[in-house]
Design a protein around this motif. Structure first.
Motif, short mmCIF file in Angstrom:
data_model
loop_
_atom_site.label_atom_id
_atom_site.label_comp_id
_atom_site.label_asym_id
_atom_site.label_seq_id
_atom_site.Cartn_x
_atom_site.Cartn_y
_atom_site.Cartn_z
N PHE A 114 0.83 -1.20 0.00
CA PHE A 114 0.00 0.00 0.00
C PHE A 114 0.87 1.26 0.00
O PHE A 114 0.65 2.19 -0.76
N VAL A 115 1.87 1.24 0.86
CA VAL A 115 2.79 2.37 0.96
C VAL A 115 3.55 2.57 -0.35
O VAL A 115 3.64 3.67 -0.89
N ASP A 116 4.07 1.46 -0.87
CA ASP A 116 4.87 1.53 -2.09
C ASP A 116 4.04 2.03 -3.27
O ASP A 116 4.45 2.92 -4.01
N THR A 117 2.89 1.40 -3.43
CA THR A 117 2.09 1.69 -4.61
C THR A 117 1.61 3.13 -4.63
O THR A 117 1.54 3.75 -5.67
N ASN A 118 1.31 3.63 -3.44
CA ASN A 118 0.84 5.01 -3.37
C ASN A 118 1.94 5.99 -3.10
O ASN A 118 1.69 7.18 -2.91
N GLN A 119 3.17 5.48 -3.07
CA GLN A 119 4.32 6.34 -2.83
C GLN A 119 4.14 7.17 -1.56
O GLN A 119 4.44 8.36 -1.52
N LEU A 120 3.58 6.52 -0.57
CA LEU A 120 3.40 7.22 0.70
C LEU A 120 4.69 7.16 1.50
O LEU A 120 5.52 6.29 1.29
N LEU A 128 -14.46 -0.85 10.61
CA LEU A 128 -13.97 0.42 10.09
C LEU A 128 -13.41 1.28 11.22
O LEU A 128 -12.34 1.91 11.08
N GLN A 129 -14.11 1.24 12.35
CA GLN A 129 -13.63 2.02 13.49
C GLN A 129 -12.26 1.53 13.95
O GLN A 129 -11.37 2.33 14.30
N ASP A 130 -12.12 0.20 13.92
CA ASP A 130 -10.82 -0.37 14.32
C ASP A 130 -9.71 0.15 13.40
O ASP A 130 -8.62 0.50 13.85
N PHE A 131 -10.02 0.16 12.11
CA PHE A 131 -9.02 0.62 11.15
C PHE A 131 -8.70 2.10 11.37
O PHE A 131 -7.54 2.51 11.33
N ALA A 168 -5.80 8.41 9.31
CA ALA A 168 -6.29 8.87 8.00
C ALA A 168 -6.32 7.76 6.95
O ALA A 168 -7.13 7.78 6.03
N ALA A 169 -5.45 6.79 7.12
CA ALA A 169 -5.37 5.72 6.13
C ALA A 169 -6.39 4.61 6.42
O ALA A 169 -6.60 3.73 5.59
N GLY A 170 -7.01 4.66 7.60
CA GLY A 170 -7.87 3.58 8.03
C GLY A 170 -8.98 3.24 7.06
O GLY A 170 -9.23 2.08 6.74
N HIS A 171 -9.61 4.29 6.57
CA HIS A 171 -10.76 4.09 5.69
C HIS A 171 -10.35 3.35 4.41
O HIS A 171 -11.01 2.42 3.96
N TYR A 204 -9.34 -0.25 5.18
CA TYR A 204 -10.54 -1.04 5.46
C TYR A 204 -11.24 -1.42 4.16
O TYR A 204 -11.59 -2.58 3.93
N SER A 205 -11.41 -0.43 3.30
CA SER A 205 -12.07 -0.69 2.02
C SER A 205 -11.31 -1.73 1.21
O SER A 205 -11.90 -2.60 0.57
N ASN A 206 -10.02 -1.63 1.28
CA ASN A 206 -9.21 -2.57 0.49
C ASN A 206 -9.34 -3.98 1.03
O ASN A 206 -9.44 -4.94 0.25
N VAL A 207 -9.34 -4.11 2.33
CA VAL A 207 -9.50 -5.45 2.93
C VAL A 207 -10.86 -6.02 2.55
O VAL A 207 -10.98 -7.19 2.18
N GLN A 208 -11.89 -5.16 2.62
CA GLN A 208 -13.22 -5.63 2.25
C GLN A 208 -13.26 -6.09 0.80
O GLN A 208 -13.83 -7.13 0.46
N HIS A 209 -12.58 -5.31 -0.01
CA HIS A 209 -12.53 -5.66 -1.43
C HIS A 209 -11.84 -7.01 -1.62
O HIS A 209 -12.33 -7.88 -2.36
N LEU A 210 -10.74 -7.18 -0.95
CA LEU A 210 -9.99 -8.43 -1.08
C LEU A 210 -10.79 -9.60 -0.52
O LEU A 210 -10.73 -10.71 -1.04
#
Length: 294
Positions: A59-65, A87-90, A96-99, A102-108
């Motif tokens: 995630f970090v690499d791909t988004n160059q964060l 989502l709250q846990d994330f 700021a990255a939690g959302h 979370y969405s990515n995990v749900q997607h996966l």
DNA sequence: ACTGCATTTCCTGCTT
DNA sequence: TAAGCAGGAAATGCAG
């Protein structure tokens, strides 16, 4: 002061043997391709802690964060635990990255795995088509999410927020993201108000990022005095080759890289460290290396 | 086309 | 002797 050179792990990028299992499977993962790990082949429910970290690193690499944007220590959990997080846990764990995470995990979880596509919806730089017939080096895809230079705006948390908000915006509007990709490719710096923007990462930023994410390229450069910004090259030629790979220049050597480093003295991005070979120190114009840089 | 920037390349001399 | 350092000079590639 006694240098610890004798304790350095002898990591040879081309050798497969290693005295201990490396923290990361590919010491040069930043250049070896984005999807060297196995996590994307397995349902997140079955990820090990290691694979969870791989996923985060991706995630970090791909988004160059900046690596500091993601609190890795908050994700010292396996895939089962990850999948059970709300989502709250994330949001609690990653701010700021939690959302997005979370969405990515749900997607996966629900849509399976898409190899190199996994993070594409998050990434500004999406290779939709290749109009240029020339081969694209892996690092060519390495583009920052926004147009500001580290030189002027590297500002810790604000920097992360900016990056993540851009990533989030793209995540929730892929179509928009793709149009932005086109724009970014056609006019990469049009919207910027900066005097000048970088073509990519500057050398000192590249060095800094290796220092900040040692798990990606272990044993290349190490802090000598973290609080003072003093660091030492452990594998000078390997760093030079990595830099050369990033710049698509396979004739890069430490001798040349070090000349570029010496130019930073005048600009006060680096300070001289007398009498110590391979040792450099960040100067007052280097940003983003301090532990509490804000 | 021109200009400035950030290297890159090559070099000589010096130090460790 | 090798490796690294210091810094001058010119070349290069890119972006504005």
């Amino acid at each position: 002061m006694i240098l610890q050179g004798s304790n350095i792990m002898n990591i040879n990028p081309s050798a497969s043997s290693h005295p201990h299992p490396p923290i990361w499977p590919t010491p040069y993962s930043a250049c070896d391709g984005f999807f060297a790990g196995q996590w994307h082949d397995i349902h997140p429910q079955y990820w090990t802690k290691f694979q969870v970290w791989e996923w985060l690193q991706q995630f970090v690499d791909t988004n160059q964060l900046d690596a500091n944007c993601i609190p890795f220590q908050e994700f010292d959990i396996n895939g089962e635990r990850l999948c059970s997080m709300s989502l709250q846990d994330f949001n609690q764990a990653a701010g700021a990255a939690g959302h997005i995470l979370y969405s990515n995990v749900q997607h996966l979880k629900w849509h399976g795995h898409y190899g190199s596509q996994v993070f594409q919806s998050l990434n500004v730089v999406i290779k939709t088509e290749q109009t240029d017939p020339s081969p694209i080096a892996p690092w060519k895809e390495d583009t920052f999410l926004f147009e500001n230079s580290y030189d002027d705006v590297y500002d810790g948390k604000a920097f992360c927020r900016t990056q993540l908000s851009v990533a989030a915006a793209n995540h929730y509007n892929t179509a928009y993201a793709e149009s932005e990709v086109k724009k970014a490719q056609d006019h990469p710096q049009k919207a910027s108000t900066k005097k000048h923007t970088p073509r990519g990462t500057h050398l000192w930023e590249f060095i800094r990022d290796i220092l900040l994410t040692p798990e990606k390229n272990p044993g290349l450069i190490r802090w000598e005095d973290r609080s003072e910004g003093v660091f030492r090259f452990l594998k000078s030629e390997a760093v030079a080759q990595l830099w050369g790979k990033k710049k698509n220049n396979n004739s890069m050597t430490y001798e040349k890289l070090s000349r570029a480093m010496r130019y930073y003295y005048k600009r006060e991005i680096l300070e001289r460290v007398d009498g110590r070979r391979l040792v450099y120190k960040f100067g007052k114009n280097a940003r983003g290396w301090k532990e509490n840089d804000s």
